[in-house]
Motif scaffolding. Structure first.
Motif, PDB file in Angstrom:
ATOM      1  N   ALA A   1       5.751  64.988 -23.900  1.00  0.00           N
ATOM      2  CA  ALA A   1       4.510  64.777 -23.157  1.00  0.00           C
ATOM      3  C   ALA A   1       3.390  65.650 -23.689  1.00  0.00           C
ATOM      4  CB  ALA A   1       4.763  65.083 -21.669  1.00  0.00           C
ATOM      5  N   LEU A   2       3.726  66.901 -24.036  1.00  0.00           N
ATOM      6  CA  LEU A   2       2.714  67.803 -24.571  1.00  0.00           C
ATOM      7  C   LEU A   2       2.214  67.339 -25.932  1.00  0.00           C
ATOM      8  CD1 LEU A   2       4.331  71.214 -23.560  1.00  0.00           C
ATOM      9  CD2 LEU A   2       2.150  70.305 -22.716  1.00  0.00           C
ATOM     10  N   VAL A   3       3.154  66.852 -26.746  1.00  0.00           N
ATOM     11  CA  VAL A   3       2.764  66.336 -28.067  1.00  0.00           C
ATOM     12  C   VAL A   3       1.844  65.138 -27.913  1.00  0.00           C
ATOM     13  CG1 VAL A   3       3.611  65.168 -30.128  1.00  0.00           C
ATOM     14  CG2 VAL A   3       4.780  67.201 -29.301  1.00  0.00           C
ATOM     15  N   ALA A   4       2.227  64.209 -27.022  1.00  0.00           N
ATOM     16  CA  ALA A   4       1.402  63.025 -26.805  1.00  0.00           C
ATOM     17  C   ALA A   4       0.014  63.419 -26.307  1.00  0.00           C
ATOM     18  CB  ALA A   4       2.086  62.103 -25.801  1.00  0.00           C
TER      19      ALA A   4
ATOM     20  N   PRO B   1      -6.718  63.938 -32.103  1.00  0.00           N
ATOM     21  CA  PRO B   1      -6.120  63.024 -33.091  1.00  0.00           C
ATOM     22  C   PRO B   1      -6.326  63.482 -34.533  1.00  0.00           C
ATOM     23  CG  PRO B   1      -8.107  62.077 -32.137  1.00  0.00           C
ATOM     24  CD  PRO B   1      -7.778  63.282 -31.314  1.00  0.00           C
ATOM     25  N   GLU B   2      -7.346  64.303 -34.762  1.00  0.00           N
ATOM     26  CA  GLU B   2      -7.596  64.772 -36.134  1.00  0.00           C
ATOM     27  C   GLU B   2      -6.483  65.683 -36.641  1.00  0.00           C
ATOM     28  OE1 GLU B   2      -9.301  67.815 -33.373  1.00  0.00           O
ATOM     29  OE2 GLU B   2      -9.285  65.623 -33.495  1.00  0.00           O
ATOM     30  N   LEU B   3      -5.666  66.224 -35.729  1.00  0.00           N
ATOM     31  CA  LEU B   3      -4.579  67.109 -36.147  1.00  0.00           C
ATOM     32  C   LEU B   3      -3.576  66.381 -37.027  1.00  0.00           C
ATOM     33  CD1 LEU B   3      -3.815  69.120 -32.876  1.00  0.00           C
ATOM     34  CD2 LEU B   3      -5.007  69.921 -34.925  1.00  0.00           C
ATOM     35  N   VAL B   4      -3.334  65.100 -36.731  1.00  0.00           N
ATOM     36  CA  VAL B   4      -2.385  64.321 -37.533  1.00  0.00           C
ATOM     37  C   VAL B   4      -2.896  64.174 -38.960  1.00  0.00           C
ATOM     38  CG1 VAL B   4      -1.246  62.100 -37.796  1.00  0.00           C
ATOM     39  CG2 VAL B   4      -1.565  63.067 -35.522  1.00  0.00           C
ATOM     40  N   LEU B   5      -4.174  63.821 -39.105  1.00  0.00           N
ATOM     41  CA  LEU B   5      -4.758  63.665 -40.435  1.00  0.00           C
ATOM     42  C   LEU B   5      -4.728  64.981 -41.203  1.00  0.00           C
ATOM     43  CD1 LEU B   5      -6.221  61.977 -42.530  1.00  0.00           C
ATOM     44  CD2 LEU B   5      -8.379  62.511 -41.362  1.00  0.00           C
ATOM     45  N   GLU B   6      -5.078  66.072 -40.506  1.00  0.00           N
ATOM     46  CA  GLU B   6      -5.064  67.379 -41.167  1.00  0.00           C
ATOM     47  C   GLU B   6      -3.663  67.754 -41.624  1.00  0.00           C
ATOM     48  OE1 GLU B   6      -6.703  70.057 -38.341  1.00  0.00           O
ATOM     49  OE2 GLU B   6      -8.739  69.250 -38.472  1.00  0.00           O
ATOM     50  N   ALA B   7      -2.671  67.469 -40.785  1.00  0.00           N
ATOM     51  CA  ALA B   7      -1.283  67.788 -41.146  1.00  0.00           C
ATOM     52  C   ALA B   7      -0.828  66.960 -42.335  1.00  0.00           C
ATOM     53  CB  ALA B   7      -0.364  67.548 -39.951  1.00  0.00           C
ATOM     54  N   LEU B   8      -1.175  65.664 -42.341  1.00  0.00           N
ATOM     55  CA  LEU B   8      -0.795  64.792 -43.460  1.00  0.00           C
ATOM     56  C   LEU B   8      -1.480  65.227 -44.755  1.00  0.00           C
ATOM     57  CD1 LEU B   8      -0.832  61.292 -41.727  1.00  0.00           C
ATOM     58  CD2 LEU B   8       1.165  62.597 -42.471  1.00  0.00           C
ATOM     59  N   GLN B   9      -2.742  65.603 -44.655  1.00  0.00           N
ATOM     60  CA  GLN B   9      -3.464  66.053 -45.841  1.00  0.00           C
ATOM     61  C   GLN B   9      -2.861  67.335 -46.400  1.00  0.00           C
ATOM     62  OE1 GLN B   9      -7.438  66.258 -44.201  1.00  0.00           O
ATOM     63  NE2 GLN B   9      -7.995  64.229 -44.993  1.00  0.00           N
TER      64      GLN B   9
ATOM     65  N   ALA C   1       2.589  73.287 -32.075  1.00  0.00           N
ATOM     66  CA  ALA C   1       2.965  74.532 -31.411  1.00  0.00           C
ATOM     67  C   ALA C   1       1.739  75.392 -31.132  1.00  0.00           C
ATOM     68  CB  ALA C   1       3.968  75.300 -32.258  1.00  0.00           C
ATOM     69  N   LEU C   2       0.840  75.441 -32.099  1.00  0.00           N
ATOM     70  CA  LEU C   2      -0.377  76.228 -31.926  1.00  0.00           C
ATOM     71  C   LEU C   2      -1.278  75.644 -30.841  1.00  0.00           C
ATOM     72  CD1 LEU C   2      -1.264  76.963 -35.650  1.00  0.00           C
ATOM     73  CD2 LEU C   2      -0.422  78.598 -33.954  1.00  0.00           C
ATOM     74  N   ALA C   3      -1.167  74.328 -30.637  1.00  0.00           N
ATOM     75  CA  ALA C   3      -2.022  73.663 -29.667  1.00  0.00           C
ATOM     76  C   ALA C   3      -1.478  73.752 -28.246  1.00  0.00           C
ATOM     77  CB  ALA C   3      -2.210  72.188 -30.044  1.00  0.00           C
ATOM     78  N   LEU C   4      -0.192  74.174 -28.079  1.00  0.00           N
ATOM     79  CA  LEU C   4       0.402  74.245 -26.754  1.00  0.00           C
ATOM     80  C   LEU C   4      -0.136  75.436 -25.978  1.00  0.00           C
ATOM     81  CD1 LEU C   4       4.131  73.463 -27.603  1.00  0.00           C
ATOM     82  CD2 LEU C   4       2.436  71.906 -26.645  1.00  0.00           C
TER      83      LEU C   4
END
Length: 237
Positions: free
Chosen positions: A27-30, A37-45, A8-11
Motif C-alpha cells: 500500500a505504501l509503495v502504491a 510517479p517520477e521516482l519510477v523513471l528516475e530509478a529506471l534511468q 524506502a527513502l520515501a516512506l
C-alpha cells in the motif's frame, strides 16, 4: 534494488522503525507511486546508467585482453592495407542484408584511406547456409581466392545456401573438390569458433558488428561514421 531504496527513502520515518506487513508495504509503495510517479523513471534511468557503465567496463576489459586476437590473428583474412595503421574488425554473415549494405561503405572508406586494415571475422549465425558459406570462403584461402569468393558471396542476390555457394565457387575459378576437403580443416573450425567466442565476449548480438580501436559499433554503419571511428583510433596511437 535502486527502486526499493527509492521507495524506502520515501516512506514515513516512523514506519522504518516498526515491523511492517507485506500488505502495508504494498500500500505504501502504491501510494508513493501515485504521489511521485517520477521516482519510477528516475530509478529506471539510474539502472540503465549503471548497466551501460558495467557494459562499457566489460567491453574495455575484453578489448585489452583480446586486442592481439582481434587485430593480429594469423587465421583471419585481411583486406585493405595489411600494414595499415588502423584496423577495422568486422563480424559478418553472408545471409545478413545489413552486412551486404555495409560492404560498399567499408570499401569506399578503404578506397579513400589506403592506410586501413580490414580484418574479417566470419560469424555465421543466421542459418546452415551461412555456416556453409563461411566455411567455403575460409577454405578458398588455400587456393588464393578469398577476396574473390568473399566479394561474390557478399554481392549475390537471394539466400546464400550450399548449392549457390558451390556454383559461385566454380565461377570464381575454385577447384570444388579441393574446396570441400579444405572446408573441414582445423583452421576453418578454429576461425569460426574464435569468432563466436569473441563476439560473445564483446556483447555483440547481431551482424554486422565492428571494432575500431576502442570503439564497438554494432549494426549497419555508413562511411562517415567509419571515418570518425578511424580518426579517433589514430588520435590515441
Amino acid at each position: 534494488m535502486i527502486l526499493a531504496a527509492t521507495f524506502a527513502l520515501a516512506l514515513p520515518e516512523q514506519s522504518l522503525s516498526q515491523e511492517i506487513s507485506d500488505d502495508r508495504i504494498k500500500a505504501l509503495v502504491a501510494e508513493t507511486l501515485r504521489e511521485n510517479p517520477e521516482l519510477v523513471l528516475e530509478a529506471l534511468q539510474a539502472l540503465e546508467a549503471r548497466q551501460a557503465e558495467a557494459q562499457a567496463a566489460t567491453a574495455a576489459s575484453v578489448l585489452t585482453k583480446e586486442r592481439t586476437t582481434l587485430e593480429r590473428d594469423p587465421n583471419a583474412p585481411i583486406l585493405g592495407n595489411p600494414d595499415g595503421d588502423v584496423t577495422i574488425v568486422e563480424f559478418f554473415d553472408y545471409n545478413c542484408p545489413y552486412c551486404k549494405r555495409a560492404m560498399p561503405e567499408v570499401n569506399a572508406l578503404m578506397a579513400d584511406d589506403t592506410n586501413v586494415r580490414l580484418v574479417l571475422r566470419e560469424w555465421p549465425i543466421l542459418s546452415e547456409g551461412s555456416a556453409f558459406a563461411a566455411r567455403a570462403a575460409l577454405a578458398s584461402r588455400q587456393q588464393g581466392k578469398y577476396a574473390e569468393m568473399h566479394d561474390a558471396l557478399m554481392t549475390m542476390r537471394g539466400k546464400v545456401e550450399a548449392e549457390a555457394v558451390l556454383r559461385i565457387a566454380g565461377e570464381v575459378g575454385l577447384d570444388i573438390e579441393k574446396l570441400k576437403i579444405d572446408m573441414q580443416s582445423p583452421e576453418v573450425e578454429e576461425h569460426i569458433a574464435t569468432s563466436m567466442r569473441l563476439a560473445e565476449a564483446l556483447g555483440f548480438n547481431g551482424t554486422p558488428s565492428f571494432v575500431v580501436g576502442d570503439q564497438l559499433i554494432p549494426g549497419f554503419v555508413e562511411k562517415p561514421q567509419l571515418v570518425e571511428a578511424v580518426t579517433a583510433a589514430r588520435a590515441v596511437e
